[in-house]
Design an enzyme around this catalytic site. Sequence first.
Site, mmCIF file in Angstrom:
data_model
loop_
_atom_site.group_PDB
_atom_site.id
_atom_site.type_symbol
_atom_site.label_atom_id
_atom_site.label_comp_id
_atom_site.label_asym_id
_atom_site.label_seq_id
_atom_site.Cartn_x
_atom_site.Cartn_y
_atom_site.Cartn_z
ATOM 1 N N LYS A 93 1.072 6.132 4.794
ATOM 2 C CA LYS A 93 1.958 5.025 4.382
ATOM 3 C C LYS A 93 2.119 5.151 2.872
ATOM 4 O O LYS A 93 1.314 4.671 2.105
ATOM 5 C CB LYS A 93 1.344 3.665 4.741
ATOM 6 C CG LYS A 93 2.352 2.596 4.956
ATOM 7 C CD LYS A 93 2.671 1.591 3.904
ATOM 8 C CE LYS A 93 2.141 1.432 2.579
ATOM 9 N NZ LYS A 93 3.193 1.361 1.532
ATOM 10 N N CYS A 108 -3.572 6.309 -13.550
ATOM 11 C CA CYS A 108 -4.882 5.660 -13.410
ATOM 12 C C CYS A 108 -5.858 6.238 -14.417
ATOM 13 O O CYS A 108 -6.890 5.650 -14.698
ATOM 14 C CB CYS A 108 -5.409 5.846 -11.998
ATOM 15 S SG CYS A 108 -5.851 7.539 -11.652
ATOM 16 N N PHE A 136 2.516 4.147 -6.211
ATOM 17 C CA PHE A 136 3.816 4.656 -6.676
ATOM 18 C C PHE A 136 3.683 5.694 -7.784
ATOM 19 O O PHE A 136 4.623 6.444 -8.038
ATOM 20 C CB PHE A 136 4.682 3.485 -7.191
ATOM 21 C CG PHE A 136 4.323 3.038 -8.595
ATOM 22 C CD1 PHE A 136 4.843 3.726 -9.698
ATOM 23 C CD2 PHE A 136 3.458 1.975 -8.831
ATOM 24 C CE1 PHE A 136 4.502 3.345 -10.993
ATOM 25 C CE2 PHE A 136 3.111 1.597 -10.109
ATOM 26 C CZ PHE A 136 3.625 2.286 -11.195
#
Length: 508
Positions: A184, A292, A160
């Site tokens: 996806k 991240c 996300f």
Amino acid sequence: MEPQPSLQRSVAETVKLLINGRFVDSKTTEWQGVVNPATQEVLAAVPFATDAEIEAAIASAKEAFKTWRFTPLAARARIMLKFQALVRQHMSRIAQTLSAEQGKTFADAEGDVFRGLEVVEHACSIGSLQLGEFAENVARGVDTYTIHQPIGVCAGISPFNFPAMIPLWMFPMAIVCGNTFVLKPSEQDPLTPMLLAELALEAGIPPGVLNIIHGGKRAVDAICTHPDIVAISFVGSTAVGTHVYNLGSQHGKRVQAMMGAKNHAVVMPDANKEKSLNALVGATFGAAGQRCMATSVTVLVGEAQRWIPDIVAKAKTLKVNAGMEKGVDLGPVISKNAKHRILDLIEEGAREGATLELDGRPIRVAGFEKGNFIGPTIFSGVTPRMKIYTTEIFGPVMVILGVQTLKDAIDLVNDNPFGNGTAIFTQSGAAARRFQSEIDVGQVGINVPIPVPVPFFSFTGSRGSKLGDLGPYGKQVIQFYTQTKTVTARWFDDSTLSGGVNTTISLK
Ligand code: NAD
């Protein structure tokens, strides 16, 4: 996260699936809201695709591969050129959607699109990237050469936190190498990837070459086990990435999994204090810590341990607000669940005895009282055994540890379970060089707090931050998305027709 079956298609917009070049309505009964994290407004409903829809997406990619694989390099590059122009043209619209569904500031949302766009720009150079090698006369009259051929139907599973950049790490490079793709995206912010897909089709990507399905674990597991998918690029948490790596590998797929992080910023006492602390505070709290590559751990070496009050003072100046508001530094975190998880970890840190130097929990943002806001939060006196140190918090929380020497700092970083990014702040070339050499982390910054590589280089990672050998962009990704074939060739003519039968392995 599994779907909330209670949410039916009651909201105005429903997110479509992209199958065989058409945006189609899902027939599923499982829907989830796409929620603005600052307002809780439901922006759209995202379907969890049915098994038949997932099957149709993969089948269309398989069919499209039969012709796409032979499309000339220059034709593929031309589509990427057009795609990059369209993304650039629509940057502001994409960034607005991104900010609304993800929560990050508009400026940072533009950065999200831009860092992905750089990968599309790199994809335009495929003509020089997908070259093989050639050696003449490996034996008398024999030549050897390699060709890098597309591999088939590839899939991407994205997180996300970068709904533009990470899908753009994935499908452009896969497709430009001659593969077809099933993406996806995160079910939490699928609107941005869908905008990118619209532009990709407008740029000329043919039906079936790019497909998009939505969903959670069921869709991911279908990708990992489907016999027609040959490679999977995953970006997300370590727990899910490990699952994807293991399941996909067991089913014979090539898998790269770029995963969670706990990035340390090591601050030496000789660092340029003002610039280093500015960099540090921005890199920890920007995007509400949901990167991240966020520097979530600050390691103060020696005398630098006196700088804690300066760090706290800088963090206090940051403006927390909805992403589209003026002058905002950080927005809300993605969901109520994420907020509760982060609040629990802060509670745990206090319980474990760390010093809460700055508590962002009581924050209220006027006009956005329902938003998932957490203000910058700082702990000092943290030890390596504490949960706030060993766990990826993924929120606006800095944990500070003190050590005496550079060696202590290097040992600390290398003992952490993650190895995604790190940075050293110093004016000493010798210290920086030792750090870069001895540290076991994928991305290393020297006075650069978020050293995400530009696309000519590869994003990498160590230990709990990465599984698989090859990174998601740069030269490595060409290897990931192609199969190397080595051809050894001899053309007979009268002068080579000699020597009789050869029963040895030598190339005589
Ligand atoms: P996540 O692992 O929860 O989700 C990633 C993807 O996996 C999503 O598409 C999601 O739908 C799917 N998924 C979720 N739960 C699943 C399950 N149980 N089984 C199968 N699939 C599942 O990650 P996230 O919360 O969306 O993203 C944040 C994480 O991503 C952080 O850990 C962050 O460090 C990491 N991340 C890593 C990088 C990198 O390059 N190393 C980059 C960005 C984000």
